[in-house]
Design a protein around this motif. Structure first.
Motif, PDB file in Angstrom:
ATOM      1  N   GLU A  44      59.178  28.887  19.991  1.00  0.00           N
ATOM      2  CA  GLU A  44      59.516  27.620  19.321  1.00  0.00           C
ATOM      3  C   GLU A  44      60.348  27.877  18.072  1.00  0.00           C
ATOM      4  OE1 GLU A  44      55.838  25.662  18.598  1.00  0.00           O
ATOM      5  OE2 GLU A  44      55.378  25.363  20.733  1.00  0.00           O
ATOM      6  N   GLY A  45      60.049  28.962  17.371  1.00  0.00           N
ATOM      7  CA  GLY A  45      60.812  29.285  16.176  1.00  0.00           C
ATOM      8  C   GLY A  45      62.227  29.730  16.487  1.00  0.00           C
ATOM      9  N   PHE A  46      62.386  30.455  17.602  1.00  0.00           N
ATOM     10  CA  PHE A  46      63.704  30.968  17.977  1.00  0.00           C
ATOM     11  C   PHE A  46      64.606  29.900  18.590  1.00  0.00           C
ATOM     12  CE2 PHE A  46      63.977  35.788  18.128  1.00  0.00           C
ATOM     13  CZ  PHE A  46      62.975  35.975  17.194  1.00  0.00           C
ATOM     14  N   ALA A  47      64.028  28.875  19.170  1.00  0.00           N
ATOM     15  CA  ALA A  47      64.780  27.944  20.016  1.00  0.00           C
ATOM     16  C   ALA A  47      65.928  27.207  19.315  1.00  0.00           C
ATOM     17  CB  ALA A  47      63.822  26.950  20.665  1.00  0.00           C
ATOM     18  N   PRO A  48      65.732  26.606  18.137  1.00  0.00           N
ATOM     19  CA  PRO A  48      66.808  25.794  17.559  1.00  0.00           C
ATOM     20  C   PRO A  48      68.049  26.627  17.213  1.00  0.00           C
ATOM     21  CG  PRO A  48      64.690  25.303  16.528  1.00  0.00           C
ATOM     22  CD  PRO A  48      64.501  26.558  17.325  1.00  0.00           C
ATOM     23  N   HIS A  49      69.183  26.268  17.790  1.00  0.00           N
ATOM     24  CA  HIS A  49      70.476  26.881  17.474  1.00  0.00           C
ATOM     25  C   HIS A  49      70.459  28.406  17.681  1.00  0.00           C
ATOM     26  CE1 HIS A  49      71.372  22.970  15.757  1.00  0.00           C
ATOM     27  NE2 HIS A  49      70.341  23.083  14.952  1.00  0.00           N
ATOM     28  N   SER A  50      69.823  28.846  18.756  1.00  0.00           N
ATOM     29  CA  SER A  50      69.713  30.284  19.010  1.00  0.00           C
ATOM     30  C   SER A  50      71.052  30.864  19.454  1.00  0.00           C
ATOM     31  CB  SER A  50      68.651  30.552  20.079  1.00  0.00           C
ATOM     32  OG  SER A  50      69.032  29.981  21.310  1.00  0.00           O
ATOM     33  N   ASN A  51      71.224  32.160  19.209  1.00  0.00           N
ATOM     34  CA  ASN A  51      72.475  32.850  19.537  1.00  0.00           C
ATOM     35  C   ASN A  51      72.425  33.504  20.920  1.00  0.00           C
ATOM     36  OD1 ASN A  51      73.767  32.254  17.053  1.00  0.00           O
ATOM     37  ND2 ASN A  51      72.632  33.909  16.056  1.00  0.00           N
ATOM     38  N   THR A  52      71.855  32.799  21.885  1.00  0.00           N
ATOM     39  CA  THR A  52      71.782  33.318  23.246  1.00  0.00           C
ATOM     40  C   THR A  52      73.087  33.040  23.990  1.00  0.00           C
ATOM     41  OG1 THR A  52      70.747  31.251  23.944  1.00  0.00           O
ATOM     42  CG2 THR A  52      69.280  33.094  23.433  1.00  0.00           C
ATOM     43  N   LEU A  53      73.341  33.825  25.030  1.00  0.00           N
ATOM     44  CA  LEU A  53      74.520  33.621  25.861  1.00  0.00           C
ATOM     45  C   LEU A  53      74.297  32.486  26.857  1.00  0.00           C
ATOM     46  CD1 LEU A  53      75.495  37.306  26.762  1.00  0.00           C
ATOM     47  CD2 LEU A  53      76.502  35.842  25.001  1.00  0.00           C
ATOM     48  N   GLU A  54      75.383  31.879  27.281  1.00  0.00           N
ATOM     49  CA  GLU A  54      75.297  30.840  28.307  1.00  0.00           C
ATOM     50  C   GLU A  54      75.035  31.469  29.673  1.00  0.00           C
ATOM     51  OE1 GLU A  54      78.803  28.497  28.263  1.00  0.00           O
ATOM     52  OE2 GLU A  54      78.448  27.660  26.265  1.00  0.00           O
ATOM     53  N   THR A  94      70.516  38.805  13.808  1.00  0.00           N
ATOM     54  CA  THR A  94      70.387  37.398  13.429  1.00  0.00           C
ATOM     55  C   THR A  94      70.320  36.572  14.708  1.00  0.00           C
ATOM     56  OG1 THR A  94      71.638  37.776  11.391  1.00  0.00           O
ATOM     57  CG2 THR A  94      71.416  35.496  12.150  1.00  0.00           C
ATOM     58  N   TYR A  95      69.141  36.041  15.003  1.00  0.00           N
ATOM     59  CA  TYR A  95      68.895  35.319  16.252  1.00  0.00           C
ATOM     60  C   TYR A  95      69.261  33.840  16.164  1.00  0.00           C
ATOM     61  CZ  TYR A  95      66.363  39.457  17.791  1.00  0.00           C
ATOM     62  OH  TYR A  95      66.030  40.736  18.146  1.00  0.00           O
ATOM     63  N   SER A  96      69.230  33.303  14.964  1.00  0.00           N
ATOM     64  CA  SER A  96      69.544  31.896  14.738  1.00  0.00           C
ATOM     65  C   SER A  96      69.732  31.722  13.236  1.00  0.00           C
ATOM     66  CB  SER A  96      68.408  30.995  15.249  1.00  0.00           C
ATOM     67  OG  SER A  96      67.306  31.038  14.359  1.00  0.00           O
ATOM     68  N   PRO A  97      70.096  30.523  12.772  1.00  0.00           N
ATOM     69  CA  PRO A  97      70.224  30.330  11.322  1.00  0.00           C
ATOM     70  C   PRO A  97      68.936  30.586  10.547  1.00  0.00           C
ATOM     71  CG  PRO A  97      71.327  28.564  12.514  1.00  0.00           C
ATOM     72  CD  PRO A  97      70.579  29.350  13.535  1.00  0.00           C
ATOM     73  N   THR A  98      67.784  30.602  11.244  1.00  0.00           N
ATOM     74  CA  THR A  98      66.504  30.767  10.543  1.00  0.00           C
ATOM     75  C   THR A  98      65.781  32.076  10.870  1.00  0.00           C
ATOM     76  OG1 THR A  98      65.299  29.602  12.299  1.00  0.00           O
ATOM     77  CG2 THR A  98      66.150  28.277  10.468  1.00  0.00           C
ATOM     78  N   GLU A  99      66.211  32.807  11.930  1.00  0.00           N
ATOM     79  CA  GLU A  99      65.455  33.980  12.401  1.00  0.00           C
ATOM     80  C   GLU A  99      66.290  35.257  12.262  1.00  0.00           C
ATOM     81  OE1 GLU A  99      62.240  33.263  13.427  1.00  0.00           O
ATOM     82  OE2 GLU A  99      62.801  31.189  12.925  1.00  0.00           O
ATOM     83  N   ARG A 100      65.761  36.214  11.479  1.00  0.00           N
ATOM     84  CA  ARG A 100      66.499  37.449  11.224  1.00  0.00           C
ATOM     85  C   ARG A 100      65.515  38.625  11.182  1.00  0.00           C
ATOM     86  NH1 ARG A 100      69.405  39.286   6.100  1.00  0.00           N
ATOM     87  NH2 ARG A 100      67.869  37.902   5.151  1.00  0.00           N
TER      88      ARG A 100
END
Length: 265
Positions: free
Chosen positions: A15-25, A161-167
């Motif tokens: 849930e923490g990683f989900a918003p705006h995550s830097n995953t590939l399509e 850096t996984y998302s704007p909030t997760e590093r």
């Protein structure tokens, strides 16, 4: 005085990683295609992509999957293992070289998870009850060498850096262990040293697998040190009741902070 960070379940991590995550399509164009896998031990198996959502794995049909491509010709394919409980299969297929790595991962059940660390040491067991098996082979009868384990990441200290909030920060210590800490995010302040494995896929492209010992967690991630990014997945339990899995995608922008080379003894 700061409060002590608390370990969380993998479902809460997702849930923490989900918003705006830097995953590939999702990788497109696989529908109707088949990968003919020839394992190093001589076993053969067919992986057929029925459509963009499901594949067939040997005799098993209708399996939901995720497929990405961190570089042209490199496929990362992940799905829950249809033959085992609480387990997943991850394929990294290098169509350029004609070889593959298959990672069979399985989480411990509740009884195994609740066996404490001291008891595991007494019984001669690994500290982590998360299991990972590696199988190498070739694609479509290619006559090339299969992938293998590597030590090329050892000594590197990287930030992801996984998302704007997760590093997070990783330090690859030796053949068997790496250290991690959460710099920002839902696990901020947490750190540990866990069992890990490194496979070289191509030049500056690695498959990194880790197995955590406190909260049952399996991570399977591609690290591309040319494109300076990662993509993969984390498998764990949704909550404390061991009744549901969380198998979620992760991806990050990578930065090499430094590399340590110890002098020879």
């Amino acid at each position: 005085m700061s409060t002590e960070a608390i370990f969380i379940q993998v479902g809460a991590l997702a849930e923490g990683f989900a918003p705006h995550s830097n995953t590939l399509e999702q990788q497109h164009g696989l529908s109707g295609t088949t990968l003919a896998l020839r394992f190093a031990d001589g076993e053969t198996l067919s992986c057929h992509f029925v459509d963009q959502q499901t594949l067939s794995w040997g005799e098993y049909r209708g399996i939901a999957y995720r497929a990405t491509s961190i570089r042209p010709g490199i496929l990362f394919i992940d799905f829950l293992d249809p033959a085992q409980d609480n387990a997943s299969i991850t394929l990294v297929c290098d169509r350029n070289q004609g070889n593959f790595t298959a990672v069979y991962g399985q989480l411990p059940d509740e009884q195994q998870t609740r066996l404490d660390a001291f008891s595991r040491v007494e019984q001669g067991l690994p500290l982590t009850a998360v299991n990972a098996e590696f199988h190498f082979g070739t694609l479509d009868d290619a006559t090339v060498a299969p992938p293998d384990f590597t030590d090329e990441l050892i000594g590197m200290r990287n930030m992801y850096t996984y998302s704007p909030t997760e590093r997070y920060e990783h330090i690859y210590l030796n053949d068997n262990f790496y250290a991690w800490q959460c710099l920002d995010g839902v696990e901020k302040g947490l750190a540990d040293v866990d069992r890990c494995h490194y496979v070289k896929v191509a030049e500056k492209l690695y498959l990194f697998v880790w197995r955590e010992k406190i909260v049952p967690t399996l991570g399977v991630v591609m690290i591309d040190l040319q494109g300076m990014r990662t993509d993969g997945k984390i498998l764990g339990y949704q909550g404390n009741d061991f009744s549901a899995l969380s198998n979620f995608a992760v991806g990050a922008h990578a930065q090499v902070l430094n590399t340590t080379r110890h002098p020879q003894g």
